[in-house]
Design a protein around this motif. Structure first.
Motif, PDB file in Angstrom:
ATOM      1  N   SER A 197       1.464  -0.316  -4.609  1.00  0.00           N
ATOM      2  CA  SER A 197       0.134  -0.274  -5.004  1.00  0.00           C
ATOM      3  C   SER A 197       0.089   1.240  -6.095  1.00  0.00           C
ATOM      4  CB  SER A 197      -0.821  -0.107  -3.940  1.00  0.00           C
ATOM      5  OG  SER A 197      -0.527   1.498  -3.508  1.00  0.00           O
ATOM      6  N   TYR A 214      -0.580   9.963   1.428  1.00  0.00           N
ATOM      7  CA  TYR A 214      -1.381   9.688   0.265  1.00  0.00           C
ATOM      8  C   TYR A 214      -2.318  11.092   0.126  1.00  0.00           C
ATOM      9  CZ  TYR A 214      -4.850   7.709  -2.879  1.00  0.00           C
ATOM     10  OH  TYR A 214      -5.710   7.629  -3.781  1.00  0.00           O
ATOM     11  N   HIS A 259      -8.050  -4.647   2.747  1.00  0.00           N
ATOM     12  CA  HIS A 259      -7.394  -5.816   1.761  1.00  0.00           C
ATOM     13  C   HIS A 259      -7.406  -6.981   2.359  1.00  0.00           C
ATOM     14  CE1 HIS A 259      -6.132  -2.010  -0.290  1.00  0.00           C
ATOM     15  NE2 HIS A 259      -5.550  -1.557   0.816  1.00  0.00           N
ATOM     16  N   TYR A 261      -7.695   0.776  -5.609  1.00  0.00           N
ATOM     17  CA  TYR A 261      -6.989  -0.037  -4.388  1.00  0.00           C
ATOM     18  C   TYR A 261      -7.137   0.412  -3.143  1.00  0.00           C
ATOM     19  CZ  TYR A 261      -3.656  -2.984  -2.060  1.00  0.00           C
ATOM     20  OH  TYR A 261      -3.141  -3.862  -1.153  1.00  0.00           O
ATOM     21  N   ASN A 262      -7.303   1.895  -2.814  1.00  0.00           N
ATOM     22  CA  ASN A 262      -7.333   2.444  -1.584  1.00  0.00           C
ATOM     23  C   ASN A 262      -8.507   2.768  -0.995  1.00  0.00           C
ATOM     24  OD1 ASN A 262      -4.548   2.701  -0.881  1.00  0.00           O
ATOM     25  ND2 ASN A 262      -4.471   4.422  -2.675  1.00  0.00           N
ATOM     26  N   SER A 317       0.914  -1.195   0.028  1.00  0.00           N
ATOM     27  CA  SER A 317      -0.060  -0.226  -0.132  1.00  0.00           C
ATOM     28  C   SER A 317       0.712   1.071   0.005  1.00  0.00           C
ATOM     29  CB  SER A 317      -1.077  -0.036   1.114  1.00  0.00           C
ATOM     30  OG  SER A 317      -0.168  -0.097   2.330  1.00  0.00           O
ATOM     31  N   SER A 373      -7.727   1.202   4.667  1.00  0.00           N
ATOM     32  CA  SER A 373      -6.993   0.929   3.156  1.00  0.00           C
ATOM     33  C   SER A 373      -5.734   0.828   3.259  1.00  0.00           C
ATOM     34  CB  SER A 373      -7.643   1.803   2.180  1.00  0.00           C
ATOM     35  OG  SER A 373      -6.970   3.115   2.011  1.00  0.00           O
ATOM     36  N   PHE A 374      -5.108   1.168   4.232  1.00  0.00           N
ATOM     37  CA  PHE A 374      -3.604   1.081   4.254  1.00  0.00           C
ATOM     38  C   PHE A 374      -3.245   0.308   5.441  1.00  0.00           C
ATOM     39  CE2 PHE A 374      -3.852   5.336   2.268  1.00  0.00           C
ATOM     40  CZ  PHE A 374      -2.795   5.198   1.276  1.00  0.00           C
ATOM     41  N   THR A 392      -9.299  -5.647  -2.776  1.00  0.00           N
ATOM     42  CA  THR A 392      -9.768  -4.484  -1.819  1.00  0.00           C
ATOM     43  C   THR A 392     -11.279  -4.783  -1.605  1.00  0.00           C
ATOM     44  OG1 THR A 392      -8.483  -2.846  -2.752  1.00  0.00           O
ATOM     45  CG2 THR A 392     -10.593  -2.174  -1.730  1.00  0.00           C
TER      46      THR A 392
END
Length: 402
Positions: A280, A77, A259, A254-255, A48, A186-187, A319
């Motif tokens: 990612s 991010y 996951h 993906y975020n 990630s 998401s991380f 994800t």
């Protein structure tokens, strides 16, 4: 009870065909999906954070109790898309987007080379963590969630957090806290079994309805594009059909949630592919998992939306889309620094390359067999699952990178 409701919904949405059997089978094998649940993890999800910064984020993300590596990653991010060269219109600089006055007061020499350099992630990432934790210490006696109060202090200042006894009633500040906390999951490496997505059945049903549609690089299914899609355009439209707005680009999708591991995949999960399995931001392909080791995807120029196997060497991860994480992702038209891999920019490059070689470009990509066709390697020529006419053509050719 909820498990049976999920299975019933899936059957209603998909009918009794092959996809329904795959979906039900996978949900049954998953067991008691209501058990467990992820706690607040301290580790980072696989890939990630770009490999060059992963150790820094993991180390400095544990600097104080209010901070986690995933929370620090979500800030980086959101601020720069992990771009150490990012510069904003407000003169914020580097991967952590410090303005010069804040850097002068709070920048640290993280790599101990005698220089505090805002453009050096080895200084900027430790400085971001140190600044977060300094703010957290200012508001440590304020009631409520300590991480939320820390983030609010970052956005509105610690005085405002103290004055209001928590996150102040400023829309900008509340949105900032919500965004960073929404991205945090998401991380994070999941700490337990993830809950299934209630929107999965309808998203799969939408994608199933597009089977056989020709691929179009840059396609989002508009009337002008005759309803055609590229890979992330299809997944975006599938989840838009259930009220979840995903960004346009695969590596940002993906975020959009936590996951699951390969052995925890459930129908509706997005599955991703990359040539760099440690980053990612290098993801170049996405599909919607349907169970049984297969996904629905828009593979490449010259192909149609179809079923493809996911177990290829370039499989990156998955994800499980959530409303909160998707809502926290950058809005369309956000800073270029948040879009290191942009299908539309790549399509423009392909058009120029095709023109230079005298190859006709169609919809932003060269025609099948032209220079825009990029092989995804071992998936080419993979055999379909036995006994299913629906899978005719699955894996018949390489999948494009977008």
């Amino acid at each position: 009870m909820r498990k049976f409701w999920l299975i019933g919904s899936l059957l209603a949405a998909l009918g009794t065909g092959f996809v329904a059997l795959l979906v039900v089978g996978v949900f049954v094998v998953a067991g008691d999906l209501t058990g467990g649940g992820a706690g607040r993890a301290t580790g980072l999800a696989k890939g990630s954070v770009p490999a060059a910064y992963q150790a820094l984020v993991q180390k400095w993300g544990n600097l104080c109790p209010a901070l986690t590596p995933a929370l620090l990653a979500s800030q980086l991010y959101q601020e720069s898309g992990f771009d150490p060269r990012a510069r904003s219109a407000a003169a914020a600089e580097g991967i952590a987007q410090f303005i010069p006055s804040t850097w002068a007061a709070h920048g640290v020499d993280g790599d101990k080379d005698g220089v505090r350099d805002v453009w050096n992630p080895a200084d900027a990432i430790p400085s971001a963590a140190s600044y977060d934790c300094e703010l957290a210490s200012y508001v440590k006696n304020v009631p409520g969630d300590r991480s939320a109060n820390m983030l609010a202090a970052y956005n509105a200042g610690p005085d405002a957090v103290i004055r209001y006894g928590g996150v102040p009633p400023y829309s900008e500040t509340r949105n900032y806290v919500k965004t960073i906390r929404g991205l945090e999951e998401s991380f994070s490496a999941p700490a337990g079994r993830l809950q299934p997505s209630e929107q999965a059945a309808a998203a799969i049903s939408y994608a199933q309805g597009k089977l056989g549609t020709p691929y179009l690089w840059g396609g989002t299914g508009t009337a002008a594009q005759r309803g055609r899609f590229d890979c992330s355009g299809l997944t975006q439209a599938a989840y838009e059909s259930v009220g979840i707005a995903l960004p346009r680009v695969a590596n940002d999708q993906y975020n959009a949630g936590p996951h699951p591991g390969r052995d925890e995949l459930l129908p509706g999960d997005l599955v991703f592919f990359s040539d760099d399995l440690a980053n990612s931001r290098a993801i170049r392909h996405v599909g919607i998992y349907v169970g049984g080791g297969y996904m629905i995807d828009a593979p490449r120029t010259g192909a149609v939306i179809r079923f493809d196997p996911i177990d290829t060497p370039d499989y990156f991860g998955a994800t499980r889309v959530t409303q909160a994480a998707a809502a926290a992702l950058p809005e369309p038209g956000a800073s270029e620094s948040l879009r290191p891999v942009d299908e539309d920019r790549e399509a423009e490059k392909a058009e120029k390359a095709a023109a230079a070689q005298g190859v006709e470009a169609v919809g932003g990509a060269a025609v099948a067999g032209g220079p825009a066709d990029v092989s995804r390697g071992p998936s080419a020529g993979a055999s379909p699952s036995p006994g299913s006419a629906l899978l005719a053509g699955a894996g018949a050719g390489a999948r494009r990178a977008d």
